[in-house]
Design an enzyme around this catalytic site. Structure first.
Site, PDB file in Angstrom:
ATOM      1  N   LYS A  53      94.027  40.225  56.858  1.00 43.16           N
ATOM      2  CA  LYS A  53      95.055  38.641  56.164  1.00 43.16           C
ATOM      3  C   LYS A  53      94.049  37.163  55.945  1.00 43.16           C
ATOM      4  CE  LYS A  53      98.837  41.094  58.226  1.00 43.16           C
ATOM      5  NZ  LYS A  53      99.831  40.518  59.289  1.00 43.16           N
ATOM      6  N   GLN A  97     101.611  38.305  64.350  1.00 46.31           N
ATOM      7  CA  GLN A  97     101.478  39.239  64.636  1.00 46.31           C
ATOM      8  C   GLN A  97     101.628  40.456  65.917  1.00 46.31           C
ATOM      9  OE1 GLN A  97      99.105  40.460  61.837  1.00 46.31           O
ATOM     10  NE2 GLN A  97      99.740  42.944  62.996  1.00 46.31           N
ATOM     11  N   ASP A 120     106.537  37.412  55.927  1.00 45.24           N
ATOM     12  CA  ASP A 120     107.390  38.934  56.580  1.00 45.24           C
ATOM     13  C   ASP A 120     108.467  39.006  56.396  1.00 45.24           C
ATOM     14  OD1 ASP A 120     104.798  40.437  57.903  1.00 45.24           O
ATOM     15  OD2 ASP A 120     104.981  39.156  59.604  1.00 45.24           O
TER      16      ASP A 120
END
Ligand code: NDP
Length: 285
Positions: A53, A97, A120
């Site tokens: 990322k 995460q 997300d």
């Protein structure tokens, strides 16, 4: 023999578009989109994802900040960091995460992230928006699949779509996006009866179960489009999808490989979402 859906090429083109727009916006605003990635503990797979990322952010010209916290971080410390990032004007997108170490409450962390910075699309507000078809961000993996289908001009309208898996991050939103495009959608899970028969009805079959080579050739209709979301690590260290690629490619019309199919699209969509967040927060969209 099925045509291979090349996620590397499509994701590179998505990232290039994001990079071009980011450069244009920098000329007029003097600002760059900023993504904060929180990682707690030292799960090796999570570290690889976070590193990818970070690299993607550099490639498209974003500001990227990584917060690598020790495994023993408390809930309060994590919530305080999220709050700080919610109020940081340089940061337009925040992601934590997953999975988090067991002592931490993932749901509370997801709900603490401002929906405007939830790139997300896991926050209940964004999930609700996806349900009603009025959204700013789409969950990265299902949106990446939609991008692949669009790139290869694969029509969804009126098609029998079967989604294997009903997780909140893949299966459920995947089904919703196919439904928004007028697919006739069936969702399968571990209690589904006659699973092979249901799969065999599919014009578009999306596998997200997390079991290596779960979808075998006899479960696939002739000329079906087969999308493999699964990422499974084999004993020999190699990655393998949820689809028995070797045999299914002889039946399908299109198929995604693992690696190099859906995986790269997830990060490309994350970049797109962060750019969208930047534009909304700066009243440019
Ligand atoms: P989950 O474990 O959260 O969900 C798996 C789903 O598969 C569940 O709904 C489960 O059903 C269903 N399932 C499990 N076993 C069976 C079975 N025998 N028959 C039918 N259904 C079954 O996984 P995720 O959705 O998070 O991920 C799925 C896969 O996708 C994993 O391999 C993961 O690594 C990968 N992934 C890949 C990404 C990418 O970027 N390419 C991103 C995210 C995930 P039930 O609900 O009944 O338990």
């Amino acid at each position: 023999m099925a045509k291979i859906i090349d996620g590397k090429t499509v994701s590179a083109s998505v990232k290039q578009k994001v990079a071009d727009e980011c450069a244009e916006l920098f000329k007029t605003t003097g600002k760059k989109p900023g993504l904060a990635v929180i990682i707690v503990g030292d799960d090796p797979a999570s570290k690889v994802y976070v590193n990818n990322k970070k690299k993607a952010c550099e490639l498209v010209g974003f500001l990227s900040k990584e917060y690598a916290l020790p495994a023993q971080t408390t809930q309060q410390e994590l919530m305080e960091l999220v709050e700080k990032l919610n109020n940081d004007d340089e940061i337009n997108g925040i992601l934590c995460q997953l999975p988090l170490p067991k002592h931490l409450d993932e749901k509370a962390v997801i709900e603490a992230i401002s929906p405007k910075k939830d790139v997300d699309a896991f926050h209940a507000v964004n999930v609700g928006k996806i349900m009603i078809g009025d959204y700013d961000f789409l969950p990265c993996t299902p949106a990446g699949v939609m991008e692949l289908l669009a790139y290869y001009n694969i029509d969804i309208e009126g098609k029998e779509c079967v989604v294997l898996g009903r997780s909140n991050i893949v299966g459920k939103p995947m089904s919703m996006l196919l439904l928004h495009k007028n697919g006739t959608v069936t969702i399968c899970h571990s209690r589904t009866k006659n699973l092979a028969e249901v799969c065999k009805r599919a014009d578009i079959l999306v596998a997200a179960v997390g079991i290596a080579k779960f979808v075998t050739a006899d479960m696939v209709k002739e000329n079906a489009v087969v999308i493999d979301v699964g990422i499974n690590r084999m004993d020999n260290g190699k990655l393998c999808g949820d689809v028995d690629f070797e045999n299914v490619q002889n039946v399908a019309s299109y198929i995604t490989p693992v690696p190099g199919g859906v995986g790269p699209m997830t990060i490309a969509t994350l970049m797109k979402n962060t750019l969208t967040a930047f534009k909304i927060q700066n009243k440019l969209a």
